[in-house]
Design a protein around this motif. Structure first.
Motif, PDB file in Angstrom:
ATOM      1  N   HIS A  98       0.556  -1.456  -0.088  1.00  0.00           N
ATOM      2  CA  HIS A  98       0.015   0.155   0.132  1.00  0.00           C
ATOM      3  C   HIS A  98       0.985   0.962   0.411  1.00  0.00           C
ATOM      4  O   HIS A  98       2.085   1.295   0.322  1.00  0.00           O
ATOM      5  N   PRO A  99       0.658   2.186  -0.550  1.00  0.00           N
ATOM      6  CA  PRO A  99       1.126   3.425  -0.284  1.00  0.00           C
ATOM      7  C   PRO A  99       1.808   4.224   0.636  1.00  0.00           C
ATOM      8  O   PRO A  99       3.027   4.514   0.801  1.00  0.00           O
ATOM      9  N   LYS A 100       1.894   3.938   2.000  1.00  0.00           N
ATOM     10  CA  LYS A 100       2.309   4.286   2.698  1.00  0.00           C
ATOM     11  C   LYS A 100       2.974   3.055   3.181  1.00  0.00           C
ATOM     12  O   LYS A 100       3.576   3.514   4.309  1.00  0.00           O
ATOM     13  N   GLY A 159       8.169  -1.299  -4.115  1.00  0.00           N
ATOM     14  CA  GLY A 159       7.346  -0.158  -4.090  1.00  0.00           C
ATOM     15  C   GLY A 159       6.768   0.761  -2.923  1.00  0.00           C
ATOM     16  O   GLY A 159       6.217   1.024  -2.103  1.00  0.00           O
ATOM     17  N   PHE A 160       8.017   0.017  -2.007  1.00  0.00           N
ATOM     18  CA  PHE A 160       7.943   0.176  -0.864  1.00  0.00           C
ATOM     19  C   PHE A 160       8.361   1.789  -0.395  1.00  0.00           C
ATOM     20  O   PHE A 160       9.839   1.506  -0.961  1.00  0.00           O
ATOM     21  N   LYS A 161       8.104   2.434   0.621  1.00  0.00           N
ATOM     22  CA  LYS A 161       8.463   3.127   1.056  1.00  0.00           C
ATOM     23  C   LYS A 161       9.191   3.653   2.079  1.00  0.00           C
ATOM     24  O   LYS A 161       9.608   2.384   2.800  1.00  0.00           O
ATOM     25  N   ILE A 162      10.888   4.305   1.567  1.00  0.00           N
ATOM     26  CA  ILE A 162      12.265   3.918   2.425  1.00  0.00           C
ATOM     27  C   ILE A 162      12.379   5.375   3.218  1.00  0.00           C
ATOM     28  O   ILE A 162      12.257   6.211   3.229  1.00  0.00           O
ATOM     29  N   ILE A 222       4.592   1.338   9.367  1.00  0.00           N
ATOM     30  CA  ILE A 222       5.194   0.245   9.071  1.00  0.00           C
ATOM     31  C   ILE A 222       5.213  -1.223   9.283  1.00  0.00           C
ATOM     32  O   ILE A 222       5.238  -1.026  10.118  1.00  0.00           O
ATOM     33  N   VAL A 223       6.486  -1.812   8.224  1.00  0.00           N
ATOM     34  CA  VAL A 223       6.435  -2.756   7.805  1.00  0.00           C
ATOM     35  C   VAL A 223       7.373  -3.972   8.520  1.00  0.00           C
ATOM     36  O   VAL A 223       7.693  -4.890   8.806  1.00  0.00           O
ATOM     37  N   GLY A 224       8.436  -2.586   8.228  1.00  0.00           N
ATOM     38  CA  GLY A 224       9.621  -3.635   8.304  1.00  0.00           C
ATOM     39  C   GLY A 224      11.001  -1.961   9.366  1.00  0.00           C
ATOM     40  O   GLY A 224      10.320  -1.455   8.823  1.00  0.00           O
ATOM     41  N   ILE A 225      11.310  -3.380  10.292  1.00  0.00           N
ATOM     42  CA  ILE A 225      12.541  -2.458  10.182  1.00  0.00           C
ATOM     43  C   ILE A 225      13.850  -3.026  10.540  1.00  0.00           C
ATOM     44  O   ILE A 225      14.173  -3.905  11.268  1.00  0.00           O
TER      45      ILE A 225
END
Lengths: 254, 254
Positions: A98-100, A159-162, A222-225
């Motif tokens: 998803h976009p965020k 497509g993930f935001k970084i 936040i899907v990953g750290i």
């Protein structure tokens, strides 16, 4: 005669006891556990650091300098780094984006390597010297950790935001941007620095936690750290994320 | 002549590029990173399990059976176990002990070793078979993990309460008590078993968390949790405790 019987009796007990012991705990301990080599001991130390059983150390044990050096420059460190980055990618690959949706990265020790610095400063056995370290950072020559860069490129493609949530201070903004680009990190959603004047974040855990909390408030998911320090993950406000602890046997940030 | 100039030019570029690469990321990668040996790869896998980067696996990777066997029966496993237990003791030694101060231990893989079972069942490469495992548990012959037993004795001497919070089910009470005593664990405050009928604790995390919550309600002050699974620590209600993750490369309990 009595003596013989006694010897036979004692021998029988000893044999029975040994068989029993073997059956009860069948480990080979021929290598002399009492006298662990620094190699074995330091591998245990390193594992305990990664699993957060050992923390808060200011310097690595003196006897572990050689083992740490061997680890860092050998293939195990790179393999360990690859395995963790791979896990992050395997996890990301299966997500619907998803976009965020965002991966939060630390910078030093995670996306940029500071091994060139630690190589000149005893692989963590010398007490941290912020003046010298800052001088090194300000050169802007930190190389990418190759496995993280590969993973980063894949995550960007997916497509993930970084978002880079760095422990570096605000005065390092220009040099950090330039260093990231030079090392191959060509895009990001945000690059966050620590305000050293902010009294609400006295340590890394509180700073990183506050940073994540703010991101979540701003609507980021936040899907990953991905980080090399436990302070990158502790303290909550992790959303629904998975965490990926990259190896770092050189130092511990509280 | 032109050819010579070209060769010289190419050579110069190659040397410059190599020096640059070395300067930027000075790692020795002569050993062929692309073709990681199972030994290196499986060491990375094991580290990732310990640091909770890899979880939820039903079996260990097939290529890692040999490396796991070597690890378990070699001195590294015992050294790793010693280092973690030692950390627990060092921590405990510096605490002021109050009457309700408690160390919570898991049983299987923590105080009692199930290596004799896994030795006969492929070191974790076979899918878990609860019937066969229960048969083995019911023999009551599980040996102590020597490093944990040593630490246990020290904690008892220091005056801490010992509570065993086990994933074993209620029907195993008699055999577990006997096995613990036989293995050298002579005293405990509580020995808690899982009620398989209780719908509120469908997995290990919820069961262990509920167990700790109840202990805290009963007035126990959990100062340390010693286990070999991440499910021994996750889920909160840890009081002010420190956690100690013993190595376990054989299986993962959700």
């Amino acid at each position: 005669m009595k003596m013989k019987v006694l010897v036979f009796f004692v021998a029988t007990i000893l044999v029975a006891w040994q068989c029993h012991a073997y059956d009860m705990f069948p480990l080979r301990m021929n290598t002399g556990y009492g006298a662990r080599t620094p190699e074995v001991k330091c591998a245990s130390w390193r594992l305990a650091v990664e699993a957060h059983n050992i923390f808060g150390f200011e310097t690595i044990p003196e006897e572990c300098v050689e083992a740490t050096k061997e680890y860092i420059h050998g293939e195990q460190y790179r393999s360990d780094s690859k395995t963790v980055n791979q896990q992050a990618y395997f996890y990301a690959r299966d997500l619907e984006v998803h976009p965020k949706d965002t991966f939060v990265f630390s910078i030093d020790g995670t996306v940029l390597s500071n091994i060139p610095y630690y190589k000149k400063h005893g692989y963590g056995v010398e007490k941290f010297n912020s003046t010298l370290y800052d001088e090194w950072v300000n050169k802007g020559n930190a190389p990418a950790l190759p496995e993280t860069l590969k993973n980063y490129n894949k995550l960007v493609s997916l497509g993930f935001k970084i978002i880079f949530l760095s422990g570096r201070t605000l005065d390092k903004q220009a040099v950090t941007e330039a260093n990231l680009k030079k090392a191959g990190y060509h895009t990001w959603e945000k690059l966050i620095f620590k305000d050293p004047q902010d009294p609400s974040t006295p340590n890394a855990v509180s700073y990183k936690t506050a940073g994540r909390e703010k991101l979540i408030r701003q609507g980021y998911n936040i899907v990953g750290i991905i980080g090399d320090q436990w302070s990158d993950f502790l303290g909550g406000h992790r959303g629904e994320s998975r965490t990926f602890k990259l190896p770092n046997p050189l130092y511990y940030i509280q």
